[in-house]
Design a protein around this motif. Structure first.
Motif, PDB file in Angstrom:
ATOM      1  N   TRP A  51       0.844  -1.251   0.064  1.00 14.62           N
ATOM      2  CA  TRP A  51       0.081   0.080  -0.012  1.00 14.62           C
ATOM      3  C   TRP A  51       0.910   1.317  -0.106  1.00 14.62           C
ATOM      4  O   TRP A  51       0.723   2.151  -0.715  1.00 14.62           O
ATOM      5  N   LEU A  52       2.020   1.246   0.664  1.00 18.15           N
ATOM      6  CA  LEU A  52       2.693   2.405   0.835  1.00 18.15           C
ATOM      7  C   LEU A  52       3.436   2.698  -0.449  1.00 18.15           C
ATOM      8  O   LEU A  52       3.854   3.963  -0.988  1.00 18.15           O
ATOM      9  N   THR A  53       3.981   1.743  -1.256  1.00 12.66           N
ATOM     10  CA  THR A  53       4.995   1.965  -2.496  1.00 12.66           C
ATOM     11  C   THR A  53       4.207   1.639  -3.632  1.00 12.66           C
ATOM     12  O   THR A  53       4.581   2.330  -4.560  1.00 12.66           O
ATOM     13  N   CYS A  54       3.154   1.236  -3.603  1.00  9.82           N
ATOM     14  CA  CYS A  54       2.222   0.704  -4.902  1.00  9.82           C
ATOM     15  C   CYS A  54       0.960   1.283  -5.256  1.00  9.82           C
ATOM     16  O   CYS A  54       0.603   1.307  -6.449  1.00  9.82           O
ATOM     17  N   VAL A  55       0.361   1.687  -4.123  1.00  5.10           N
ATOM     18  CA  VAL A  55      -0.926   2.178  -4.492  1.00  5.10           C
ATOM     19  C   VAL A  55      -1.113   4.016  -4.486  1.00  5.10           C
ATOM     20  O   VAL A  55      -0.513   4.393  -3.578  1.00  5.10           O
ATOM     21  N   ARG A  56      -1.964   4.081  -5.475  1.00  7.31           N
ATOM     22  CA  ARG A  56      -2.012   5.697  -5.527  1.00  7.31           C
ATOM     23  C   ARG A  56      -2.736   6.015  -4.378  1.00  7.31           C
ATOM     24  O   ARG A  56      -3.788   5.611  -3.980  1.00  7.31           O
ATOM     25  N   LYS A  57      -2.437   7.171  -3.754  1.00 10.90           N
ATOM     26  CA  LYS A  57      -3.209   7.710  -2.526  1.00 10.90           C
ATOM     27  C   LYS A  57      -4.308   8.841  -3.126  1.00 10.90           C
ATOM     28  O   LYS A  57      -4.891   9.310  -2.022  1.00 10.90           O
ATOM     29  N   THR A  59      -8.305   6.731   9.701  1.00  9.69           N
ATOM     30  CA  THR A  59      -7.941   8.136   9.780  1.00  9.69           C
ATOM     31  C   THR A  59      -6.334   8.271   9.548  1.00  9.69           C
ATOM     32  O   THR A  59      -5.948   9.190   8.791  1.00  9.69           O
ATOM     33  N   VAL A  60      -5.672   7.487  10.075  1.00  7.54           N
ATOM     34  CA  VAL A  60      -4.189   7.375   9.953  1.00  7.54           C
ATOM     35  C   VAL A  60      -3.842   7.284   8.697  1.00  7.54           C
ATOM     36  O   VAL A  60      -2.996   7.800   7.769  1.00  7.54           O
ATOM     37  N   PHE A  61      -4.686   6.358   8.047  1.00  6.51           N
ATOM     38  CA  PHE A  61      -4.207   5.786   6.732  1.00  6.51           C
ATOM     39  C   PHE A  61      -4.454   7.034   5.749  1.00  6.51           C
ATOM     40  O   PHE A  61      -3.733   7.233   4.605  1.00  6.51           O
ATOM     41  N   VAL A  62      -5.610   7.713   6.062  1.00 10.59           N
ATOM     42  CA  VAL A  62      -5.958   8.634   4.873  1.00 10.59           C
ATOM     43  C   VAL A  62      -4.860   9.752   5.196  1.00 10.59           C
ATOM     44  O   VAL A  62      -4.394  10.410   4.046  1.00 10.59           O
ATOM     45  N   VAL A  63      -4.401  10.160   6.395  1.00 11.63           N
ATOM     46  CA  VAL A  63      -3.539  11.315   6.603  1.00 11.63           C
ATOM     47  C   VAL A  63      -2.214  10.930   5.793  1.00 11.63           C
ATOM     48  O   VAL A  63      -1.533  11.858   5.160  1.00 11.63           O
ATOM     49  N   VAL A  64      -1.962   9.871   5.949  1.00 13.68           N
ATOM     50  CA  VAL A  64      -0.685   9.391   5.484  1.00 13.68           C
ATOM     51  C   VAL A  64      -0.759   9.335   4.126  1.00 13.68           C
ATOM     52  O   VAL A  64       0.288   9.813   3.259  1.00 13.68           O
ATOM     53  N   GLY A  65      -1.840   8.999   3.515  1.00 13.14           N
ATOM     54  CA  GLY A  65      -2.233   8.928   2.232  1.00 13.14           C
ATOM     55  C   GLY A  65      -2.133  10.418   1.307  1.00 13.14           C
ATOM     56  O   GLY A  65      -1.579  10.718   0.411  1.00 13.14           O
ATOM     57  N   TRP A  66      -2.728  11.466   2.175  1.00 16.78           N
ATOM     58  CA  TRP A  66      -2.566  12.623   1.672  1.00 16.78           C
ATOM     59  C   TRP A  66      -1.215  13.250   1.639  1.00 16.78           C
ATOM     60  O   TRP A  66      -0.862  13.836   0.589  1.00 16.78           O
ATOM     61  N   TRP A  67      -0.482  12.809   2.570  1.00 22.83           N
ATOM     62  CA  TRP A  67       0.950  13.146   2.894  1.00 22.83           C
ATOM     63  C   TRP A  67       1.777  12.633   1.539  1.00 22.83           C
ATOM     64  O   TRP A  67       2.608  13.501   1.075  1.00 22.83           O
ATOM     65  N   LEU A  68       1.666  11.340   1.380  1.00 25.37           N
ATOM     66  CA  LEU A  68       2.354  10.628   0.521  1.00 25.37           C
ATOM     67  C   LEU A  68       1.904  11.242  -0.895  1.00 25.37           C
ATOM     68  O   LEU A  68       2.558  11.199  -2.150  1.00 25.37           O
ATOM     69  N   SER A  69       0.527  11.642  -1.308  1.00 25.15           N
ATOM     70  CA  SER A  69       0.016  11.891  -2.570  1.00 25.15           C
ATOM     71  C   SER A  69       0.722  13.200  -3.045  1.00 25.15           C
ATOM     72  O   SER A  69       0.896  13.410  -4.087  1.00 25.15           O
ATOM     73  N   ARG A  70       1.243  13.938  -2.118  1.00 28.44           N
ATOM     74  CA  ARG A  70       1.676  15.273  -2.140  1.00 28.44           C
ATOM     75  C   ARG A  70       3.270  14.967  -2.870  1.00 28.44           C
ATOM     76  O   ARG A  70       3.692  15.939  -3.572  1.00 28.44           O
ATOM     77  N   ARG A  71       3.732  13.841  -2.566  1.00 27.09           N
ATOM     78  CA  ARG A  71       5.302  13.588  -2.810  1.00 27.09           C
ATOM     79  C   ARG A  71       5.120  12.926  -3.933  1.00 27.09           C
ATOM     80  O   ARG A  71       6.119  12.770  -4.590  1.00 27.09           O
ATOM     81  N   GLN A  72       4.072  12.141  -4.719  1.00 30.03           N
ATOM     82  CA  GLN A  72       3.901  11.477  -5.567  1.00 30.03           C
ATOM     83  C   GLN A  72       3.947  12.408  -7.005  1.00 30.03           C
ATOM     84  O   GLN A  72       3.126  13.466  -6.910  1.00 30.03           O
ATOM     85  N   LYS A  73       4.513  11.635  -8.175  1.00 28.60           N
ATOM     86  CA  LYS A  73       4.108  12.509  -9.404  1.00 28.60           C
ATOM     87  C   LYS A  73       2.442  12.540  -9.909  1.00 28.60           C
ATOM     88  O   LYS A  73       2.145  11.590  -9.777  1.00 28.60           O
ATOM     89  N   PRO A  74       2.013  13.483 -10.342  1.00 21.99           N
ATOM     90  CA  PRO A  74       0.804  13.690 -10.782  1.00 21.99           C
ATOM     91  C   PRO A  74       0.526  12.520 -11.988  1.00 21.99           C
ATOM     92  O   PRO A  74       1.524  12.338 -12.640  1.00 21.99           O
TER      93      PRO A  74
END
Length: 216
Positions: A132-138, A201-216
């Motif tokens: 989830w951390l490395t392969c799933v779009r957040k 909720t933790v997953f959503v917050v982490v997902g928001w943070w990681l999505s900002r670091r991923q390329k669009p």
């Protein structure tokens, strides 16, 4: 390393983990049927009991997600909304947390049962979370998704309580209404739902943070 090669390696890793998950599920099914034969329970009842465990259902979802990821082409894969895969991450994380905190002290599996136990309760949760951390779009996760993710656990709890009342079998001791009573089961259920919502909720917050670091 090129993005194409990276995507291929991710799909291979997902396929290997999916195969491990399916193998552990089959092993656990065979072992459970062997155990249910002792008290004279039918194969049908043994099968129903097998699918009554949240651990089994969550690991099936994990194996399905990983299998789909492994067989889909790269461009199409990123079009899948992260809602489902993130929900599965929450459920399998709950499997690992509840087992480690509550259930592992209640028995000491050995041999093949120990192998199935370790894979389903430890290996699959840990490696799916890594997936989830490395392969799933957040991108696209919403603040209220953790509330929607509670629908499945609520439906599951309702099912096992109704079936437990009819058949006298409860898959987990903390939902055994026949022994604890419905008030205690309701208290335990509330606690599990709070933990599940907080984890989501933790997953959503982490997902928001990681999505900002991923390329669009």
């Amino acid at each position: 390393m090129s993005s194409i090669r990276t995507a291929k390696l991710k799909r291979i890793a997902a396929a290997c983990l999916a195969l491990l998950g399916w193998a552990a599920l089959v092993l656990q099914y065979v072992l459970l049927l062997q155990n249910t034969n002792a008290p004279g329970l039918s194969m049908v009842e043994g099968t129903i009991r097998f699918f009554s465990f949240f651990t089994i259902q969550s690991n099936i979802l994990v194996a399905l997600v990983l299998t789909a990821f492994a067989i889909k082409s790269g461009p199409d894969e990123w079009l899948v909304h992260p809602f489902v895969r993130s929900a599965v991450a929450v459920y399998i994380a709950m499997v690992g947390i509840v087992y480690f905190a509550v259930l592992r002290q209640l028995w000491a599996p050995q041999g093949a049962q120990w192998v199935a136990d370790v894979v389903l309760h430890y290996v699959m949760p840990i490696f799916y979370l890594a997936f989830w951390l490395t392969c799933v779009r957040k991108a696209g996760l919403r603040w209220y998704d953790p509330l929607l993710w509670l629908i499945y656990p609520l439906f599951y709890l309702g099912f096992i309580l109704v079936r437990g009342k009819l058949a006298g079998f409860y898959p987990y001791p903390f939902v055994d209404a026949g022994t604890l009573g419905y008030a205690k089961v309701a208290f335990n259920t509330l606690g599990l739902l709070i933990v599940c919502a907080a984890l989501g909720t933790v997953f959503v917050v982490v997902g928001w943070w990681l999505s900002r670091r991923q390329k669009p």
